[in-house]
Design a protein around this motif. Structure first.
Motif, PDB file in Angstrom:
ATOM      1  N   THR A  89      24.138  -0.492  -3.079  1.00  0.00           N
ATOM      2  CA  THR A  89      25.164   0.561  -3.015  1.00  0.00           C
ATOM      3  C   THR A  89      26.539  -0.053  -3.267  1.00  0.00           C
ATOM      4  O   THR A  89      27.347   0.495  -4.023  1.00  0.00           O
ATOM      5  N   TYR A  90      26.795  -1.213  -2.631  1.00  0.00           N
ATOM      6  CA  TYR A  90      28.084  -1.881  -2.884  1.00  0.00           C
ATOM      7  C   TYR A  90      28.207  -2.242  -4.365  1.00  0.00           C
ATOM      8  O   TYR A  90      29.267  -2.130  -4.964  1.00  0.00           O
ATOM      9  N   GLU A  91      27.067  -2.667  -4.932  1.00  0.00           N
ATOM     10  CA  GLU A  91      27.095  -3.095  -6.332  1.00  0.00           C
ATOM     11  C   GLU A  91      27.512  -1.928  -7.234  1.00  0.00           C
ATOM     12  O   GLU A  91      28.263  -2.107  -8.183  1.00  0.00           O
ATOM     13  N   VAL A  92      27.013  -0.721  -6.888  1.00  0.00           N
ATOM     14  CA  VAL A  92      27.402   0.458  -7.676  1.00  0.00           C
ATOM     15  C   VAL A  92      28.907   0.684  -7.539  1.00  0.00           C
ATOM     16  O   VAL A  92      29.605   0.909  -8.534  1.00  0.00           O
ATOM     17  N   PHE A  93      29.441   0.593  -6.299  1.00  0.00           N
ATOM     18  CA  PHE A  93      30.907   0.761  -6.119  1.00  0.00           C
ATOM     19  C   PHE A  93      31.647  -0.203  -7.036  1.00  0.00           C
ATOM     20  O   PHE A  93      32.631   0.145  -7.681  1.00  0.00           O
ATOM     21  N   GLU A  94      31.137  -1.440  -7.039  1.00  0.00           N
ATOM     22  CA  GLU A  94      31.892  -2.511  -7.714  1.00  0.00           C
ATOM     23  C   GLU A  94      31.903  -2.362  -9.229  1.00  0.00           C
ATOM     24  O   GLU A  94      32.646  -3.045  -9.921  1.00  0.00           O
ATOM     25  N   LYS A  95      31.056  -1.431  -9.745  1.00  0.00           N
ATOM     26  CA  LYS A  95      31.021  -1.232 -11.214  1.00  0.00           C
ATOM     27  C   LYS A  95      32.215  -0.404 -11.685  1.00  0.00           C
ATOM     28  O   LYS A  95      32.396  -0.215 -12.879  1.00  0.00           O
ATOM     29  N   ARG A 134      31.377  -6.162   0.267  1.00  0.00           N
ATOM     30  CA  ARG A 134      31.019  -7.480  -0.275  1.00  0.00           C
ATOM     31  C   ARG A 134      32.265  -8.232  -0.780  1.00  0.00           C
ATOM     32  O   ARG A 134      32.158  -9.244  -1.444  1.00  0.00           O
ATOM     33  N   GLY A 135      33.433  -7.629  -0.520  1.00  0.00           N
ATOM     34  CA  GLY A 135      34.663  -8.381  -0.761  1.00  0.00           C
ATOM     35  C   GLY A 135      35.456  -8.097  -2.021  1.00  0.00           C
ATOM     36  O   GLY A 135      36.392  -8.853  -2.320  1.00  0.00           O
ATOM     37  N   PRO A 176      26.511  -6.145   9.390  1.00  0.00           N
ATOM     38  CA  PRO A 176      26.159  -7.565   9.547  1.00  0.00           C
ATOM     39  C   PRO A 176      25.669  -8.199   8.247  1.00  0.00           C
ATOM     40  O   PRO A 176      25.887  -9.391   8.004  1.00  0.00           O
ATOM     41  N   ASN A 177      25.022  -7.412   7.403  1.00  0.00           N
ATOM     42  CA  ASN A 177      24.485  -7.979   6.153  1.00  0.00           C
ATOM     43  C   ASN A 177      25.612  -8.265   5.169  1.00  0.00           C
ATOM     44  O   ASN A 177      25.631  -9.308   4.509  1.00  0.00           O
ATOM     45  N   ALA A 178      26.556  -7.331   5.110  1.00  0.00           N
ATOM     46  CA  ALA A 178      27.706  -7.557   4.230  1.00  0.00           C
ATOM     47  C   ALA A 178      28.528  -8.732   4.755  1.00  0.00           C
ATOM     48  O   ALA A 178      29.093  -9.520   3.989  1.00  0.00           O
ATOM     49  N   SER A 182      33.909   6.257  -9.218  1.00  0.00           N
ATOM     50  CA  SER A 182      33.259   5.976  -7.934  1.00  0.00           C
ATOM     51  C   SER A 182      32.892   7.210  -7.128  1.00  0.00           C
ATOM     52  O   SER A 182      32.017   7.140  -6.282  1.00  0.00           O
ATOM     53  N   TRP A 183      33.615   8.292  -7.334  1.00  0.00           N
ATOM     54  CA  TRP A 183      33.356   9.451  -6.484  1.00  0.00           C
ATOM     55  C   TRP A 183      32.950  10.659  -7.307  1.00  0.00           C
ATOM     56  O   TRP A 183      33.661  11.046  -8.242  1.00  0.00           O
TER      57      TRP A 183
END
Ligand SMILES: C[S@@+](CC[C@H](N)C(=O)[O-])C[C@H]1O[C@@H](n2cnc3c(N)ncnc32)[C@H](O)[C@@H]1O
Length: 717
Positions: free
Chosen positions: A331-337, A374-375, A401-403, A624-625
């Motif tokens: 999901t973060y990876e999609v944001f980051e695109k 993820r930064g 915690p995973n991020a 993104s949205w």
């Protein structure tokens, strides 16, 4: 291999009185067409029905019609070509006849034809649309009955795009308006009476002269399975080849997105005219097919949003809840695109840092990225610092915690000492130093719906008194809309909470009913209502953990920021909102819900927007949205010159935040205006639209209050 875009042929069969054999169908397919629309029965059947009708002397008696038999049908079951055939019901039936005998016989024929088509394995049958305005209910009742009786077939109602051929025979003293929208009106009644059956769609006949844009967009929101195009509406280019007018081309470009079958009609007749040849060659006839295929290859390239949302059009998703749930890496990876979002954040950070002056010897500016994921925003801050030549120290605060683990690794590999990773809920973070800039991206499709206001309130106490927050503000915006597709997909789930829940959706089959999108409300940060030391109560904290791994830790546990007066969670009332907005509606339609967007001022003039009318100016190609869709459980019909008022509340208690909404509709009619006993005075709104003071506003209908008390959907704090 299946083609990208299906083009079919409706062969001229007027003189045909024998069954179509499979060779004929297959030869059309080998001629390059994907499908053939074929009448299910032929003149043999019609003759039998006529003979039966003539033999019945009592007009009150509806004779029994036995199902068609060979050779009254045009094809026999054949699995090789069933997928290449769209069945056509007899054009001579009149389901909406006011003569009960004709109507009764027509219903029987419809049922026989559909049942035979279904037996042959066909998926679609085209049924001629109503021919009268005054008997739409009978027409729809026949369709509804046959939909229930023949369970696997889909009915395509053949309709003209705009007024043509439907007479006003109602005999009423006050005739219905016959205008460009009136065929849509008839369709709307038919599908409403058939309770939005998912097996009912439209076969739209394109006219030579196209109706106004409002009508074109209205049909676009409807379930269109077939576009019928007569070869007679083609023009000839200088070389004598058939082409469509620019207006028709644009229409096709738009409609090709929903991938209907395009069925070409009158091809032989038009080719004869064009080539002045009694027996035109197959090659000459194929010119229309080649042209439609060519149009498909030159479709304007999709926008960034269309590319990003491919496969997700009109697909309803529950909004993310990044506060309660821990997002997946994917999901973060999609944001980051989304290159635009981060470019805007970087620009905002660059401006904010530049304003602090570029003195390399000065203390580093302390930047806290709260909800770091993820930064990517940490990376933006570091790049902006380098560009502005303003050194920073960055905190990356994350409660997933995973991020957090991902961030630790990223620090070790990339960022090293000028970034500190903090595992905590930002609402209970106690940093060693107060910070100059708090950066966050906690925005949802409606702005505040991922609880950005509450999270940022909780971290505001760590901001220096002259500190700033990015974003500085965000606002929610909305507009009433029609989407039979979304409505029927929600309705088919038949659960109460479904219509009381907002959804994130990449909208396609949607028609915005009003001309103007309106702002609902706004949130600003830092929030002016909070004291400097306010924080959420202890029960809402998870203990801050500064870089769990030994050796990376450099935290002085005694040097925490003091918080004297934690705010009581009951005091979240400053984040409640309520708005009632009035929308002017020019062309009639049906409201199925409303669409929400947001805008955000990141810093200064650097903004984000998902509003279709401002996105290009503020943040072109932001992907993104997707918009948010607030459904209403019962569709509301609005006539021409109407008004829709939407009331929406953002409410909170000590556990959750939720929205409630309701809708009222009005029509503006000539009559005594303000000053009469008309309580809903419309002087201000309607005068603005050019109405006179003698316009009266008549209340039409209203919806229930959706999601009262957050009973069906809410965001947990
Ligand atoms: C929409 S994501 C954005 C992530 C990242 N900034 C980006 O642009 O890809 C929001 C992030 O905020 C985190 N988050 C939400 N509420 C939080 C809270 N109260 N404290 C700490 N992190 C939070 C979520 O776990 C998620 O990683």
């Amino acid at each position: 291999m299946s083609p990208l875009y299906y083009v079919g042929l409706q062969p001229e069969l007027s003189t045909m009185d024998t069954a179509i054999d499979s060779d004929r169908i297959l030869s059309a397919v080998t001629d390059g067409y994907d499908v053939l629309s074929v009448p299910i029965t032929n003149p043999h059947f019609r003759s039998r029905v006529s003979r039966i009708l003539q033999s019945v002397s009592d007009p009150a008696i509806v004779p029994h019609i036995a199902p068609p038999i060979y050779p009254e049908v045009n094809f026999v079951p054949n699995s090789t070509y069933a997928q290449h055939v769209l069945g056509m019901c007899a054009k001579w039936i009149e389901l909406d006849s006011t003569d009960p005998q004709i109507a009764g016989v027509s219903s029987q024929i419809l049922k026989h034809e559909l049942s035979y088509a279904s037996f042959c394995g066909l998926s679609y049958v085209i049924v001629p649309g109503p021919t009268r305005r005054n008997n739409v209910a009978s027409y729809a009742e026949s369709l509804n009955t046959v939909l229930a009786a023949v369970p696997y077939i889909n009915i395509i109602v053949h309709l003209a795009m705009a007024e043509a051929g439907v007479e006003d025979t109602s005999g009423s003293e006050v005739p219905e308006p016959v205008d460009a929208m009136s065929i849509w009106d008839i369709w709307n009644s038919v599908r409403t009476i058939c309770d939005y059956s998912s097996r009912l769609s439209v076969g739209l006949q394109l006219p030579a002269k196209l109706p106004p844009q409002t009508v074109v967009s209205r049909w676009f929101a409807e379930p269109i399975t077939v576009l019928f195009i007569s070869a007679n509406i083609f023009l000839s280019n200088p070389k004598g080849y058939p082409v469509l007018s620019k207006a028709h081309q644009f229409l096709l470009f738009k409609y090709m997105k929903i991938k209907p079958y395009t069925i070409l009609q009158d091809v032989r007749e038009a080719t004869q005219m064009r080539t002045s040849s009694k027996l035109p060659s197959k090659q000459d006839e194929r010119a229309y097919l080649i042209y439609i295929r060519h149009l498909h290859t030159i479709l304007p390239s999709p926008t960034a949003v269309e590319k990003f949302g491919r496969g997700y059009q009109d697909y309803l998703q529950n909004p993310l809840q990044p506060l309660t749930d821990n997002l997946e890496s994917g999901t973060y990876e999609v944001f980051e695109k989304d290159p635009v979002k981060y470019a805007q954040y970087e620009k905002a950070l660059f401006c904010a840092l530049s304003e602090r002056g570029s003195n390399p010897n000065a203390e580093p500016v302390i930047v806290a990225v709260v909800g770091a994921g993820r930064g990517p925003l940490v990376a933006c801050a570091l790049r902006a610092s380098e560009m502005a030549k303003v050194p920073i120290f960055a905190y990356a605060v994350e409660k997933n915690p995973n991020a957090y683990t991902y961030l630790l690794q990223r620090k070790e590999l990339q960022w090293q000492s000028n970034v500190e990773i903090v595992f905590t809920d930002m609402r209970s973070w106690n940093p060693t130093h107060k910070v100059d800039i708090i950066v966050s991206e906690l925005l949802g499709s409606f702005g505040d719906n991922e609880l950005s206001p509450e999270c940022l309130d909780g971290v505001q106490c760590v901001l220096k008194s002259n500190g700033i927050m990015i974003p500085q503000s965000y606002s929610s915006h909305f507009i009433p809309a029609m989407s039979p597709k979304i409505f029927s997909s929600l309705k088919s789930q038949n659960k109460e909470d479904i219509m009381n829940t907002p959804y994130v959706v990449m909208l396609q089959a949607v028609d915005l009913l009003a001309m103007e999108i309106k702002q609902a409300w706004e949130f600003r940060h830092p929030c002016p209502y909070l004291g400097a030391n306010s924080q959420w109560p202890a029960s809402h904290r998870i203990e801050a953990q500064h870089e769990r791994y030994d050796g990376l830790q450099k935290v002085d546990p005694t040097a925490t920021v003091r918080r004297d007066t934690p705010i009581d969670i009951g005091n979240n009332e400053h984040n409640n909102r309520h708005v009632k907005a009035r929308f002017s509606i020019e062309s009639r339609g049906v409201m199925h819900g409303f669409v929400g967007y947001f805008e955000s001022v990141l810093y200064g003039d650097v903004e984000l927007s998902t509003r279709p009318d401002t996105i290009n100016k503020k943040s072109k190609d932001l992907v993104s949205w997707f918009p948010i869709w607030f459904p209403i459980s019962t569709p509301l019909y609005v006539p021409d010159d109407a008004e829709i008022e939407i009331s929406i509340w953002r409410k909170t208690d000590n556990r959750k935040v939720w929205y409630e909404w309701s809708v009222e509709t009005f029509v503006l009619v000539p009559g005594p205006g303000p000053g009469s006993d008309n309580r809903d005075s419309i002087a201000s709104a309607s005068l603005a639209r050019g109405a006179t003071s003698s316009t009266k506003r008549v209340r039409l209908g209203c919806s229930k209050l959706h999601n009262p008390g957050g009973k069906y959907s809410s965001m947990l704090l």
